[in-house]
Scaffold this motif. Structure first.
Motif, short mmCIF file in Angstrom:
data_model
loop_
_atom_site.label_atom_id
_atom_site.label_comp_id
_atom_site.label_asym_id
_atom_site.label_seq_id
_atom_site.Cartn_x
_atom_site.Cartn_y
_atom_site.Cartn_z
N SER A 160 0.86 -1.19 0.00
CA SER A 160 0.00 0.00 0.00
C SER A 160 0.89 1.24 0.00
O SER A 160 2.05 1.19 0.39
CB SER A 160 -0.90 0.01 1.23
OG SER A 160 -0.16 0.39 2.35
N ASN A 161 0.32 2.36 -0.41
CA ASN A 161 1.14 3.57 -0.49
C ASN A 161 1.45 4.07 0.92
O ASN A 161 0.69 3.90 1.83
CB ASN A 161 0.38 4.66 -1.26
CG ASN A 161 -1.02 4.83 -0.71
OD1 ASN A 161 -1.53 3.95 -0.03
ND2 ASN A 161 -1.65 5.93 -1.02
N GLY A 162 2.61 4.67 1.04
CA GLY A 162 3.00 5.22 2.33
C GLY A 162 3.92 4.32 3.12
O GLY A 162 4.42 4.71 4.15
N ILE A 163 4.16 3.11 2.65
CA ILE A 163 5.05 2.22 3.42
C ILE A 163 6.48 2.64 3.13
O ILE A 163 6.80 3.09 2.05
CB ILE A 163 4.77 0.76 3.04
CG1 ILE A 163 5.13 -0.14 4.23
CG2 ILE A 163 5.56 0.34 1.81
CD1 ILE A 163 4.51 -1.48 4.14
#
Lengths: 164, 574
Positions: A160-163
């Motif tokens: 997922s985005n943000g990792i």
């Protein structure tokens, strides 16, 4: 599905039957002989039995695997007490079947390998499962396969985005 | 990845509205804190959230919409809720809807800017908001030192709910523009007793502080304690150690600074409850002692008991002076040692008889100090035992020194016998050539000492056993005192009554499922076990147990070195 079915390995015994038998024995003995020492001994045995049922005798052990959350181990005692441990998925490295040589035989047990936070390849702890029920290898293999299905999903899931 | 939605169980019956909470992007989970009801003005909602965010430092935002439709047909509401998604832009926009009284809710997400149009799976996790807010998570020991990056996902959730206390302050009955539903939305509950106690505790603490300060000033006037005889006595009596320890505790409690962290607060609370229980038990003991003139009875039986002990010792010495256990002793040395110890006992008995008229008065006043606590009373008991058996301690020291001297003499002369010498500089045994007269006298002394060894050894053995007996009794009393000192009673009571406050972790329960609907889990708090509670919140004590292993203890006994059973932290090693 996101969650593994509830895998339950049962080892049940009729503890209430045991209690009834002992109670009957006590009543008979008390009626026959009215001795202080005897009653004290019976009382101590009862207390010891209650302690054993509440702290030692495990009726049921279960493992709940939820792919995105973690693993939960539950052990329920004969007196109804339940002790639960939840291990987050981030701490779990793998689930394996270990062999151990005990006296003259080889025993198999399922265990969870926990990740070492400092060393990505290292293992900080090994948590053995089903220590009271001790299921046989064929049972363990089924549990192992289902666990691995879910653990594989977690590795191949899209990030997922943000990792970091 | 699977989307996890943490939904507070108190909002299950809330009216339709929008969901407010925190989005944790690295875990792909949404922690919902409250539901904002219609009607609202979006600008005001955004303003309110940014204000709350400024105070709590937790990034709050509008996460999605919640529709609780009591009737079957409310089609236009769903379109309205989707349009809301454009006003509060949040990726992903979560829509939860509940039909009638059905247990199974449907949850869907709207992703506008994602490339992957795949439908995400959703897990609904119910949590008890009040319990999670009040709970304190105790991480397992191996992850206690992990960095922020590896921080537990659960601790992020607990942290979010705990820090958002200010959000829970506004309830449904306030006249503000925003109407929220959360665990306190029906009004703040409070108990009068708890409020009164909170109000009363501040002046009580300040009073305690002033009393403490004045007492300390009074004690410091007696700076005479620094001079040698008194300071020596002070360090030897365990009562004084215990009093000093309790004084330290009082200092900790009566400090005006509020406890910053959970650990500090628990420590203060534990010390307070421990002191309270100690004083209560002490006063109970005192009331029991002073009833029916028990002190008088105690004083009356003390002298006969001391006499009896002295008589028993005399009988023992007479036995040793004869042929103890059939062993043949050296007559002359036996008589000398026996008479010496008998005279000592005679002196002791006269001393006790001299003190006997004052015993009752001393006991009466000393018993008053039991009101300072049960631990102080036990320490006084231990000190009284030490004083009454002082003669046994003296005999042990005499016997041990004599025996030690003998053993050293024997070992040195044995080396001479073989033609060797102990080199102090090199700390080893070297060969040495002695003169004839040195060898002659050395061998003579060696034989004398060797044949006198059984007598001395027997006396040493008997008195060491007696001393060990007294040490064991005193040790048991000190163990009990330590137990009372270090037991964290407040934490144990908290674990008993409000077990959700001390959390070891969480546990999940799988609720009924229906095909097509998201998976529902119930998250409950897994309380810490009693063993870990005691281990985490133990109060430190002043005594350290002997670090000698059994083998070194036996070696010391064999060589005749004096054994000091316990040392207190801060005492210099002899």
């Amino acid at each position: 599905m996101a969650s593994l079915p509830h895998m339950v390995v049962q080892a049940q015994l009729e503890c209430c039957v045991q209690l009834i038998v002992i109670a009957e024995l006590c009543v008979c003995l008390a009626v026959l002989q009215n001795s202080m020492v005897l009653s004290a001994a019976i009382f101590i045995t009862l207390i010891g039995l209650i302690i054993y049922l509440h702290f030692v005798k495990i009726d049921q052990e279960s493992l709940l695997v939820i792919g995105s959350l973690g693993l939960q181990l539950t052990a329920s005692y004969a007196s109804g007490k339940e002790s639960t441990t939840f291990i987050e998925m981030g701490r779990v490295k793998d689930v394996v079947i270990n062999e151990a040589i005990h006296m003259q035989k080889v025993i198999y047990y399922l265990c969870i390998l926990l990740q070492d936070p400092g060393d990505p390849q290292g293992i900080s702890e090994v948590v053995p499962l089903f220590q009271s029920s001790k299921p046989r290898l064929d049972c363990l293999i089924e549990v192992y396969r289902s666990c691995q299905e879910i653990l594989q999903q977690r590795k191949t899931a899209p990030q997922s985005n943000g990792i970091k | 990845m699977v989307l996890k939605v943490f939904f507070p169980s108190c909002c299950s019956s809330a009216e339709s509205g929008i969901l407010v909470g925190r989005w944790l992007s690295e875990q792909n989970s949404a922690v919902i804190l409250a539901v904002v009801h219609f009607p609202f003005i979006p600008v005001q909602v955004k303003q309110y959230l940014s204000e709350v965010q400024r105070v709590t430092k937790v990034s709050l935002s509008v996460l999605g919409s919640w529709s609780n439709s009591k009737q079957e047909t409310e089609e236009n509401l769903s379109k309205f809720l989707e349009d809301l998604g454009t006003i509060f832009s949040h990726e992903p926009w979560i829509q939860i809807s509940k039909e009638g009284n059905s247990k199974f809710w449907s949850c869907s997400t709207l992703q506008k800017h994602s490339n992957n149009p795949k439908e995400e799976e959703v897990i609904l996790i119910y949590y008890d908001q009040r319990k999670v807010m009040l709970s304190h998570l105790h991480p397992p020991l191996d992850t206690a030192t992990s960095t922020d990056h590896d921080a537990s996902k659960l601790s992020a959730i607990f942290h979010t709910v705990a820090k958002s206390k200010i959000l829970f302050m506004t309830d449904r009955y306030d006249d503000g523009p925003i109407k929220l539903t959360h665990w306190q939305s029906d009004g703040v509950e409070a108990s009068i007793i708890v409020e009164l106690m909170k109000q009363a505790s501040v002046p009580a603490c300040t009073h305690l502080a002033t009393v403490m300060l004045s007492f300390l000033q009074y004690v410091c006037i007696f700076g005479v304690l620094k001079f040698w005889p008194l300071s020596f006595l002070w360090s030897k009596l365990s009562t004084c150690e215990q009093l000093g320890h309790r004084l330290q505790h009082l200092q900790v409690i009566s400090s005006n600074k509020k406890a910053q962290t959970q650990t500090q607060f628990m420590r203060k609370a534990n010390i307070f409850v421990s002191l309270l229980i100690d004083v209560a038990l002490g006063i109970l003991l005192m009331s029991w002692l002073y009833r029916k003139n028990r002190i008088g009875h105690l004083a009356d039986t003390l002298i006969p008991v001391a006499d009896h002990v002295a008589e028993e010792l005399q009988d023992l010495l007479q036995w040793l002076m004869g042929a103890p256990a059939g062993l043949k002793m050296n007559r002359a040395l036996d008589q000398v040692l026996g008479r010496f110890f008998l005279y000592h006992i005679h002196l002791w008995i006269s001393y006790i008889h001299l003190m006997s008229p004052f015993i009752e008065m001393i006991l009466w006043y000393v018993g008053l100090s039991a009101c300072l606590g049960l631990t102080v009373a036990l320490c006084i008991l231990s000190d009284i035992i030490a004083l009454l058996t002082f003669h046994i301690y003296c005999f042990y020291v005499y016997g041990a020194r004599l025996y030690c001297l003998k053993i050293y003499g024997l070992s040195s002369l044995w080396r001479l016998f073989r033609g060797k010498k102990w080199n102090v500089l090199r700390q080893r045994v070297d060969s040495c050539s002695y003169d004839l007269d040195q060898l002659f006298i050395g061998t003579l002394l060696f034989t004398i000492l060797l044949f006198l060894l059984p007598t001395t050894a027997l006396y040493y053995l008997v008195f060491t056993l007696l001393r060990l007996l007294v040490v064991i009794v005193q040790g048991l009393i000190h163990l009990l005192v330590d137990l009372i000192d270090s037991l964290p009673l407040y934490s144990i009571l908290l674990r008993l009554c409000r077990s959700y406050r001390l959390a070891a972790g969480v546990k999940f329960r799988v609720l009924e499922q229906q095909d097509g609907k998201p998976l529902r889990l119930l998250m409950q708090i897994n309380p810490l076990s009693y063993g870990s509670v005691v281990q985490t919140y133990r109060l430190p004590t002043y005594s350290c147990y002997p670090k000698d292993s059994w083998t070194s203890l036996c070696k010391k006994l064999f060589l005749g070195e004096l054994i000091y059973p316990w040392k207190h932290k801060g005492e210099k090693q002899d």
